[in-house]
Design an enzyme around this catalytic site. Sequence first.
Site, PDB file in Angstrom:
ATOM      1  N   ARG A  51      25.502  37.594  39.657  1.00  0.00           N
ATOM      2  CA  ARG A  51      24.444  38.429  40.230  1.00  0.00           C
ATOM      3  C   ARG A  51      23.415  38.856  39.185  1.00  0.00           C
ATOM      4  O   ARG A  51      22.249  39.060  39.506  1.00  0.00           O
ATOM      5  CB  ARG A  51      25.048  39.698  40.856  1.00  0.00           C
ATOM      6  N   LYS A 148      43.488  32.598  39.503  1.00  0.00           N
ATOM      7  CA  LYS A 148      44.531  33.499  39.990  1.00  0.00           C
ATOM      8  C   LYS A 148      43.960  34.917  40.063  1.00  0.00           C
ATOM      9  O   LYS A 148      42.973  35.183  39.359  1.00  0.00           O
ATOM     10  CB  LYS A 148      45.747  33.432  39.081  1.00  0.00           C
ATOM     11  N   HIS A 178      47.033  28.396  34.365  1.00  0.00           N
ATOM     12  CA  HIS A 178      46.726  27.838  33.052  1.00  0.00           C
ATOM     13  C   HIS A 178      47.984  27.490  32.261  1.00  0.00           C
ATOM     14  O   HIS A 178      47.922  26.710  31.310  1.00  0.00           O
ATOM     15  CB  HIS A 178      45.798  28.759  32.256  1.00  0.00           C
ATOM     16  N   LYS A 182      49.143  23.886  29.381  1.00  0.00           N
ATOM     17  CA  LYS A 182      49.648  23.957  28.001  1.00  0.00           C
ATOM     18  C   LYS A 182      50.320  22.634  27.630  1.00  0.00           C
ATOM     19  O   LYS A 182      51.055  22.052  28.427  1.00  0.00           O
ATOM     20  CB  LYS A 182      50.652  25.116  27.864  1.00  0.00           C
ATOM     21  N   GLU A 216      55.263  39.821  25.749  1.00  0.00           N
ATOM     22  CA  GLU A 216      53.982  40.206  25.152  1.00  0.00           C
ATOM     23  C   GLU A 216      54.171  41.476  24.339  1.00  0.00           C
ATOM     24  O   GLU A 216      55.017  42.311  24.684  1.00  0.00           O
ATOM     25  CB  GLU A 216      52.951  40.479  26.241  1.00  0.00           C
ATOM     26  N   ASP A 235      52.278  39.216  38.788  1.00  0.00           N
ATOM     27  CA  ASP A 235      51.349  38.733  37.763  1.00  0.00           C
ATOM     28  C   ASP A 235      51.907  37.549  36.972  1.00  0.00           C
ATOM     29  O   ASP A 235      51.141  36.689  36.522  1.00  0.00           O
ATOM     30  CB  ASP A 235      51.036  39.907  36.805  1.00  0.00           C
ATOM     31  N   HIS A 240      53.251  31.780  37.007  1.00  0.00           N
ATOM     32  CA  HIS A 240      53.506  31.048  35.763  1.00  0.00           C
ATOM     33  C   HIS A 240      54.989  30.700  35.581  1.00  0.00           C
ATOM     34  O   HIS A 240      55.345  29.566  35.286  1.00  0.00           O
ATOM     35  CB  HIS A 240      53.054  31.867  34.551  1.00  0.00           C
ATOM     36  N   LYS A 331      55.683  43.550  29.021  1.00  0.00           N
ATOM     37  CA  LYS A 331      54.641  43.977  28.085  1.00  0.00           C
ATOM     38  C   LYS A 331      55.224  44.953  27.086  1.00  0.00           C
ATOM     39  O   LYS A 331      56.259  45.555  27.336  1.00  0.00           O
ATOM     40  CB  LYS A 331      53.506  44.636  28.870  1.00  0.00           C
TER      41      LYS A 331
HETATM   42  P1  NAP Z   1      34.956  39.820  35.246  1.00  0.00           P
HETATM   43  O1  NAP Z   1      34.831  39.910  33.779  1.00  0.00           O
HETATM   44  O2  NAP Z   1      34.966  41.063  36.069  1.00  0.00           O
HETATM   45  O3  NAP Z   1      33.767  38.887  35.752  1.00  0.00           O
HETATM   46  C1  NAP Z   1      33.465  38.735  37.109  1.00  0.00           C
HETATM   47  C2  NAP Z   1      32.266  37.825  37.257  1.00  0.00           C
HETATM   48  O4  NAP Z   1      31.941  37.746  38.643  1.00  0.00           O
HETATM   49  C3  NAP Z   1      31.033  38.327  36.539  1.00  0.00           C
HETATM   50  O5  NAP Z   1      30.337  37.223  36.020  1.00  0.00           O
HETATM   51  C4  NAP Z   1      30.228  38.959  37.657  1.00  0.00           C
HETATM   52  O6  NAP Z   1      28.885  38.935  37.264  1.00  0.00           O
HETATM   53  C5  NAP Z   1      30.543  38.020  38.803  1.00  0.00           C
HETATM   54  N1  NAP Z   1      30.375  38.620  40.122  1.00  0.00           N
HETATM   55  C6  NAP Z   1      30.867  39.801  40.572  1.00  0.00           C
HETATM   56  N2  NAP Z   1      30.487  39.993  41.842  1.00  0.00           N
HETATM   57  C7  NAP Z   1      29.741  38.935  42.208  1.00  0.00           C
HETATM   58  C8  NAP Z   1      29.079  38.559  43.385  1.00  0.00           C
HETATM   59  N3  NAP Z   1      29.070  39.333  44.482  1.00  0.00           N
HETATM   60  N4  NAP Z   1      28.416  37.391  43.423  1.00  0.00           N
HETATM   61  C9  NAP Z   1      28.388  36.577  42.328  1.00  0.00           C
HETATM   62  N5  NAP Z   1      29.005  36.874  41.171  1.00  0.00           N
HETATM   63  C10 NAP Z   1      29.674  38.048  41.117  1.00  0.00           C
HETATM   64  O7  NAP Z   1      36.243  39.003  35.688  1.00  0.00           O
HETATM   65  P2  NAP Z   1      37.037  37.894  34.844  1.00  0.00           P
HETATM   66  O8  NAP Z   1      38.017  38.583  33.995  1.00  0.00           O
HETATM   67  O9  NAP Z   1      36.067  36.964  34.216  1.00  0.00           O
HETATM   68  O10 NAP Z   1      37.844  37.168  35.985  1.00  0.00           O
HETATM   69  C11 NAP Z   1      37.276  36.213  36.877  1.00  0.00           C
HETATM   70  C12 NAP Z   1      38.390  35.628  37.738  1.00  0.00           C
HETATM   71  O11 NAP Z   1      39.323  34.998  36.885  1.00  0.00           O
HETATM   72  C13 NAP Z   1      39.193  36.662  38.538  1.00  0.00           C
HETATM   73  O12 NAP Z   1      39.649  36.071  39.725  1.00  0.00           O
HETATM   74  C14 NAP Z   1      40.393  36.944  37.634  1.00  0.00           C
HETATM   75  O13 NAP Z   1      41.497  37.402  38.357  1.00  0.00           O
HETATM   76  C15 NAP Z   1      40.627  35.559  37.076  1.00  0.00           C
HETATM   77  N6  NAP Z   1      41.332  35.533  35.790  1.00  0.00           N
HETATM   78  C16 NAP Z   1      40.799  36.109  34.682  1.00  0.00           C
HETATM   79  C17 NAP Z   1      41.476  36.060  33.479  1.00  0.00           C
HETATM   80  C18 NAP Z   1      40.897  36.639  32.230  1.00  0.00           C
HETATM   81  O14 NAP Z   1      41.516  36.450  31.171  1.00  0.00           O
HETATM   82  N7  NAP Z   1      39.791  37.324  32.258  1.00  0.00           N
HETATM   83  C19 NAP Z   1      42.718  35.413  33.392  1.00  0.00           C
HETATM   84  C20 NAP Z   1      43.247  34.830  34.546  1.00  0.00           C
HETATM   85  C21 NAP Z   1      42.534  34.888  35.730  1.00  0.00           C
HETATM   86  P3  NAP Z   1      27.739  39.872  37.891  1.00  0.00           P
HETATM   87  O15 NAP Z   1      28.223  41.272  37.821  1.00  0.00           O
HETATM   88  O16 NAP Z   1      26.572  39.558  37.018  1.00  0.00           O
HETATM   89  O17 NAP Z   1      27.568  39.391  39.277  1.00  0.00           O
END
Ligand code: NAP
Length: 484
Positions: A51, A148, A178, A182, A216, A235, A240, A331
């Site tokens: 966004r 996930k 993920h 590995k 962890e 989780d 996993h 954890k």
């Molecule tokens: P995050 O940091 O909160 O990022 C969310 C992203 O979604 C941002 O780029 C946000 O950008 C965008 N977004 C939010 N609302 C939106 C909308 N209505 N339309 C379009 N874009 C939108 O989350 P994240 O940690 O990267 O995680 C992303 C996904 O990966 C989730 O499903 C999470 O469960 C999964 N995941 C993450 C990790 C990790 O290590 N971070 C690990 C495993 C799985 P804007 O605010 O600019 O729209």
Amino acid sequence: MVSRVIPVEVFDLVIFGATGDLANRKILPGLYRRYLSGQIPPECRIIGAARSAMDVPEFRNMVRAAIAEFVAAEKRDDAVIEAFISQIDYVAIDAKGEGGWSELKALMRPGVVRAFYFSVAPALFGDLAERLHLHAIADAQSRIVVEKPFGRDLASARALNETLAAHFSEAQIYRIDHYLGKETVQNLMAVRFANILFEPLWNAQYVDHVQITVAETVGVEGRGAYYDKSGAMRDMVQNHMMQLLCLIAMEPPYHFDPDAVRDEKLKVIRALQPVPPEDIVRGQYLGAKGTPGYVADSENPDTKTESYVALKVQVANWRWQGTPFYLRTGKKLRGRASEIAIIFKEPPHSIFDDAKGWHENVLVIRLQPNEGMNLSVMIKEPGPGGMRLTQVPLDMSFAEALGEDGADIPDAYERLIMDVIRGNQTLFMRGDEVEAAWAWTDPIIEGWEARDDKPRGYDAGSSGPEDALMLMHRDGRRWREIRE
Ligand code: NAP
């Protein structure tokens, strides 16, 4: 040993959630590393979408910063970074709105692989799938990658599957776990099915038990409120650890083919017995030396969510009848270690007088740190002191065994994204697998809720709750040490 890099087909990859944590830490740096290796052809294009109102130069700056922070210095080559970045675009799109889609469509090229990575909250998956379809951006060959968590129970996972299935066939959906990317996890299949040595012993007759540990040292680290809605079972175990268990327990597939492998994994999940309450221990880490405990971290004084779980799992089939699988994850434990240990039975009769009770061979598959394998075998203690036995490890660290290339094992995300482009679903979870895993998990969690079960406290920096030790002692076994 030199590993060959085979370039993938030219692609347009759209990353929804491109400004988020996962995209910055894993996806974009991973794509750069694959570009550097020569696996991504220079004509490929990466399009960020989120966004945030940003123009292309601003987004490219963000990618530069992500590479600077998350790619090792020796892999950062300015000329390559600039060439990579010149292939990157950005479109501001709200998954729930209509703006930006025509701009995105205009960027997509005919005749190249189209992939859409949904790196956003799962609540947006349906909106994205629907709009990609509505605006005719996705075609029958396009692939979507979903992150996930895939549901929080069977009902929500099923609903999510149905939402995606309304616009994409199962062959187009890549559900990421993920752990499957590995190197060691894939090696588990190679070791089992490409060698004659292990498979004849890989059953209840020769394997005493299996231990799977994901430990962890960190706590919930500012994600407490989010984590509190999930807990270790949802989780880590449902996804996993279940995947690891499947790879150990499954029958040889007829071919290394996506559906053949996933069919065998599904059979394992369906063979899992319900777990009685006495075979599960839940824990929450306690505060220590001025550091907050789980209750404070979760910002929920009444929390009953587990930051640790240990359980004894039985696979009810011919191969594994009587060989338990012990799973534990938590954890704030004393070490950061993920491993699978196959503990073989002792020889039926010992001809040696000493070393009674520890003639066991153990095959350890280490996921982290230092991916590799280790087989402990009994040998004669060197020297003239008579026939005394000692246990020694046959150690294979992949980084050492593979020489220079081994030190450069690609991150799981890199491997998985390349598989998406190659159209290979072997290392991705199929919809029915995810649903079967929830069908096994749901009654466990529902049981806790019905009994108002409260997790036991454990000291931060320990090996987990005392009761988890008892889970093993009761069976005359012990957990492997979690090293600091
Ligand atoms: P995050 O940091 O909160 O990022 C969310 C992203 O979604 C941002 O780029 C946000 O950008 C965008 N977004 C939010 N609302 C939106 C909308 N209505 N339309 C379009 N874009 C939108 O989350 P994240 O940690 O990267 O995680 C992303 C996904 O990966 C989730 O499903 C999470 O469960 C999964 N995941 C993450 C990790 C990790 O290590 N971070 C690990 C495993 C799985 P804007 O605010 O600019 O729209």
